[in-house]
Design an enzyme around this catalytic site. Structure first.
Site, PDB file in Angstrom:
ATOM      1  CB  CYS A   1      -2.044  -3.002   8.492  1.00  0.00           C
ATOM      2  SG  CYS A   1      -3.151  -2.884   7.085  1.00  0.00           S
TER       3      CYS A   1
ATOM      4  CB  CYS B   1      -0.898   0.018   1.236  1.00  0.00           C
ATOM      5  SG  CYS B   1       0.077  -0.008   2.740  1.00  0.00           S
TER       6      CYS B   1
HETATM    7 FE1  FES Z   1      -1.151   0.229   4.445  1.00  0.00          FE
HETATM    8 FE2  FES Z   1      -2.674  -0.673   6.332  1.00  0.00          FE
HETATM    9  S1  FES Z   1      -3.295  -0.152   4.324  1.00  0.00           S
HETATM   10  S2  FES Z   1      -0.532  -0.477   6.379  1.00  0.00           S
END
Ligand code: FES
Length: 123
Positions: free
Chosen positions: A102, A33
């Site tokens: 995450c 992400c």
């Molecule tokens: Fe990137 Fe949670 S969406 S660490």
């Protein structure tokens, strides 16, 4: 989506910030992400005497960073290296399945900070 414990840490993250003249700094990113965490540690007598961090990420990344900081302060370097994402998820009473990934950011950051500390200590 998030339980109360997660929301509480997300809204009031502990130990945030930066340590001047840190003994070790770890910077890691979540490749999925692009979220980033910087972790700063102070080592005294082989233990994490102080730890601060800046997490630029989702609510789960911030809440897991906060819990990780509470777990890690006072631990020996060897204990800190063993921190796993599930140790953090357990303290948070769980995370939504899609957000478990995450919680790897803080364990990755502490290992990077310890590696940096060792490099500096040996140079
Ligand atoms: Fe990137 Fe949670 S969406 S660490």
């Amino acid at each position: 989506m998030y339980n109360e414990t997660v929301m509480e840490h997300f809204q009031n993250p502990r130990n945030t910030g930066e340590i001047e003249n840190a003994d070790g700094i770890g910077k890691v990113g979540n490749p999925n992400c692009g979220d980033v965490m910087m972790m700063y540690i102070k080592i005294e007598d082989g233990k994490i005497a102080d730890l601060k961090y800046k997490t630029f990420g989702c609510a789960a990344a911030i809440a897991t960073s906060s819990v990780a900081s509470e777990i890690l302060i006072g631990k020996t370097i060897e204990e800190a290296e063993q921190l796993s994402k599930m140790d953090i998820v357990e303290v948070l009473n769980g995370l939504p399945e899609a957000k478990i990934a995450c919680s790897t950011i803080a364990p990755d950051a502490i290992r990077a900070a310890i590696e940096d500390y060792r490099l500096k200590a040996n140079s």
